[in-house]
Design an enzyme around this catalytic site. Structure first.
Site, short mmCIF file in Angstrom:
data_model
loop_
_atom_site.label_atom_id
_atom_site.label_comp_id
_atom_site.label_asym_id
_atom_site.label_seq_id
_atom_site.Cartn_x
_atom_site.Cartn_y
_atom_site.Cartn_z
N ASP A 324 0.62 7.04 0.07
CA ASP A 324 0.76 6.13 -1.06
C ASP A 324 2.17 5.57 -1.03
O ASP A 324 3.09 6.18 -0.45
CB ASP A 324 0.50 6.85 -2.38
CG ASP A 324 0.13 5.88 -3.50
OD1 ASP A 324 -1.08 5.65 -3.69
OD2 ASP A 324 1.04 5.34 -4.15
N ASP A 368 -8.55 2.70 -0.78
CA ASP A 368 -8.80 2.41 -2.19
C ASP A 368 -7.69 1.46 -2.62
O ASP A 368 -6.69 1.86 -3.19
CB ASP A 368 -8.77 3.71 -3.01
CG ASP A 368 -9.19 3.50 -4.44
OD1 ASP A 368 -10.01 2.59 -4.68
OD2 ASP A 368 -8.70 4.22 -5.32
N CYS A 421 -11.67 -1.58 -7.43
CA CYS A 421 -12.33 -1.55 -8.73
C CYS A 421 -12.22 -2.93 -9.37
O CYS A 421 -12.03 -3.08 -10.57
CB CYS A 421 -11.76 -0.46 -9.64
SG CYS A 421 -9.97 -0.45 -9.77
#
Length: 469
Positions: A324, A368, A421
């Protein structure tokens, strides 16, 4: 990511410690507006700071999140009730009025007298006795706008509540949806006008109303069962024994809770038997289907919910690297893994665009990707106000760079799941198609567009495979 300037209070005085649900809610809203942070980043701090009793926490959460979600709606009601221009009302006072209006118009189970008196008292709590008379008059005007009658569907008199219900107003507050549908949707359902305009190119009016209802309702809580520690039936039995109403979801690992609760108080939490994760999010790791013994990369992994799902599917065998760009958030990954009993996860900080991701090669990669969050606006109440039209171009650029970087670390025959998302084509199909153009050996195997509310969060997931020759 910038909050609307109208909500900023550049010279806000120190906020007192909140001891009640309404004080905590207002303190949270003001702290978030002052700092330009997400509201949830301040809510828990304010709850702990004031030692708010557990019984009052659900109301504080509903008020703080609800005011952020329904900002446009509340402002439309206040515009009809406040007898002075908005620019002549101090921002902190306007936020206090929003809080009172939310209780009167949109919060079930709160009596009008309690909503008015408790909100007026917030002025005194802030040391602004001079606000109380004005606030009292404004909120009493709101009560004259609200009726207890229902109305069948959208109209200038129709205030959307939840689950397809509308409350009749005593005078027209909103635009006529017959000839000004976008304006009605933006104000009545509290959505940015530009986003409604964008969605109207793909969705009809009825679907836009359905999305509005879904995004304005508190998100139901979904759990993912850690099958290395237990199984769903056993966990459901534990919940039933503890008097917690829960039901099996569509996936073998999913459980839905029927009422809000503190997750860390549930049976099995300390033992690592479950984690909070929506069904749509669970589908991403399932689609990648990592196998025991494989070498797997989770790009954009923090806080690690999907990472731990990958490790569980690998039966805690193999090598799993979680990366990340945020070192602070990445520290949450090993914390979550430890509670769940997972030991194969390594972490590494990388750049936002993935230019320095580990060399691999990897059997499987999950991306993601950072996105606009337009598929989860109910769960992330601030997101609708933070995203701006120009952001989509920058996000899609980063997403493409991440996907291309991942493709360069993939073994021949390896697979990637690209997940967001978001429900915006710019961030989904367009990114995948561009990646396949630049990496001809990358082929789409399976693709899913997840519609918000059918039956969980919205989003997009694509499984790609690299040709072995």
């Amino acid at each position: 990511e910038q909050r609307d300037n109208e909500d900023r209070e550049p010279t806000m005085p120190p906020i007192p410690v909140g001891k009640t649900s309404r004080q905590v809610a207002l303190a949270t809203l003001l702290a978030a507006a002052y700092s330009n942070d997400y509201v949830n980043e301040h809510l828990e701090t304010q709850i702990l700071r004031g030692e708010l009793p557990a019984i009052e926490r659900p109301l504080a959460t509903e008020l703080a999140f609800g005011v952020v979600r329904r900002k446009n709606t509340l402002d439309a009601l206040l515009a009809a009730a406040v007898n002075r221009p908005r620019e002549n009302v101090e921002p902190a006072l306007w936020m206090m009025l929003r809080l009172g209006a939310y209780q009167l118009a949109l919060c079930d189970g709160v009596a009008d007298y309690a909503a008015i008196s408790e909100t007026v008292e917030l002025g005194r709590w802030l040391g602004r006795d001079d606000w109380t008379g004005f606030a009292n008059g404004c909120l009493r005007s709101i009560t004259r706008l609200i009726t207890e009658q229902s109305i069948d569907g959208p109209s200038p008199f129709a205030l959307p509540l939840t689950a397809g219900r509308y409350r009749r107003l005593s005078q027209p507050i909103f635009s006529n949806p017959t000839d000004q549908s976008l304006s009605y949707l933006s104000k009545a359902f509290s959505l940015p006008h530009w986003l409604v305009e964008r969605w109207a190119e793909r969705f009809d009016f009825n679907e836009l109303c359905r999305l509005g209802f879904w995004f304005n309702a508190p998100s139901p809580l979904c759990l993912r069962v850690n099958r290395l520690r237990t199984d769903r039936d056993t966990l459901l039995a534990k919940f039933a024994e503890a008097g917690i109403t829960a039901r099996a979801g569509e996936l073998p690992t999913s459980i839905w809770l029927d009422s809000p609760t503190r997750v860390d108080q549930l049976p099995g939490f300390a033992e690592g038997e479950f984690v909070v994760q929506d069904e749509s999010a669970q589908r991403a790791a399932e689609l990648l289907a990592p196998q025991p013994g494989e070498t797997v990369l989770d790009l954009c992994a923090a806080p690690g919910t999907k990472t731990t799902h990958l490790a569980e599917l690998m039966r805690n065998e193999g090598r799993l690297i979680a990366t990340d760009s945020s070192e602070t958030r990445l520290k949450l990954v090993p914390q979550n893994a430890e509670r769940l009993g997972l030991t194969i996860i390594e972490t590494a900080v990388v750049t936002l665009e993935g230019t320095d991701i580990p060399p691999g090669p990897f059997d499987a990669i999950l991306i993601d990707a950072p996105c606009s969050n337009t598929g989860v606006l109910g769960k992330r109440p601030d997101a609708r106000w933070r995203i701006q039209p120009d952001d989509l171009e920058e996000l899609s650029r980063i997403q493409l760079l991440l996907l291309l970087a991942a493709a360069g670390r993939l073994k021949p025959g390896g697979r990637i799941v690209y997940s967001t998302c978001s429900i915006e084509p710019d961030e989904n199909n367009s990114v995948v198609e561009a990646a396949c153009h630049f990496r001809p050996k990358l082929k789409i195997v399976e693709q899913h567009e997840l519609t918000p509310g059918q039956t969980s969060d919205g989003g997009f997931q694509t499984l790609l495979r690299s040709e072995s020759s």
